[in-house]
Design a protein around this motif. Structure first.
Motif: not given
Length: 199
Positions: A31-50
């Protein structure tokens, strides 16, 4: 990309393949919840999460493999902003690369995923034999592939979704505004500190 499902006969091989799929968490029970549509993540954050390096992120953006959909970089000093979906795809690309799938096959898979709605992604399991990538949308398709090949592995996007969601809960995001650059909460705090120091 799509695979056809078999007849679903309960042979011993099929039962074993079904058990393997269940143990690997590939059978669409997430089960997943809908992600926020109006929120973005900078490159370093994207790298850490991925779980990727900034060099990989930059290369994939420049070559069009995974581009930031919230905001692209324009000139020096501007920041790319990646959406939740972008980061999900980045993590999937990393997993496919780690298992030896060619960049050409990954590009095909990413192009196919781009056409899917966000919620549809959570209902997909990507399977690969290390050469080709298959999209499965039912338990029968997953079991058919596991039954047919010993070297087949899978990535349940619902599980990856939950991992990305958990990582991003600990990391800073920012609202994307239509009339200018997104305001990062830490930027505003730094601005206030500078203003206090300079008087």
């Amino acid at each position: 990309m799509a695979v056809s499902s078999g007849e679903g006969k309960a042979t011993p091989d099929r039962q074993m393949a079904s058990q393997r799929a269940g143990e690997q968490g590939l059978l669409f029970d997430t089960e997943v919840s809908a992600p926020p549509e109006d929120v973005g993540y900078r490159g370093p954050t994207a790298c850490a999460a991925a779980g990727i390096t900034y060099r990989q992120l930059d290369y994939w953006a420049r070559t069009g493999l995974v581009e930031p959909s919230v905001r692209a970089a324009h000139g020096s000093g501007s920041q790319r902003l990646y959406s939740f979906r972008d980061i999900l795809v980045l993590k999937v690309v990393k997993r496919l690369l780690d298992t030896g799938v060619s960049l050409q096959q990954i590009r095909t898979a990413v192009a196919h995923l781009r056409d899917r709605g966000v919620q549809d992604l959570a209902q997909i399991t990507l399977m690969s034999d290390g050469v080709s990538v298959y999209e499965c949308t039912s338990a029968d398709e997953v079991v058919d592939l596991l039954q047919g090949g010993q070297g087949v592995f899978g990535i349940a996007l619902g599980r990856v979704w939950q991992e990305v969601e958990g990582s991003l809960a600990e990391l800073p995001g920012e609202r994307a505004t239509a009339d200018g650059p997104a305001q990062h909460p830490h930027d505003e705090l730094a601005h206030r500190r500078r203003a206090r120091r300079t008087g």
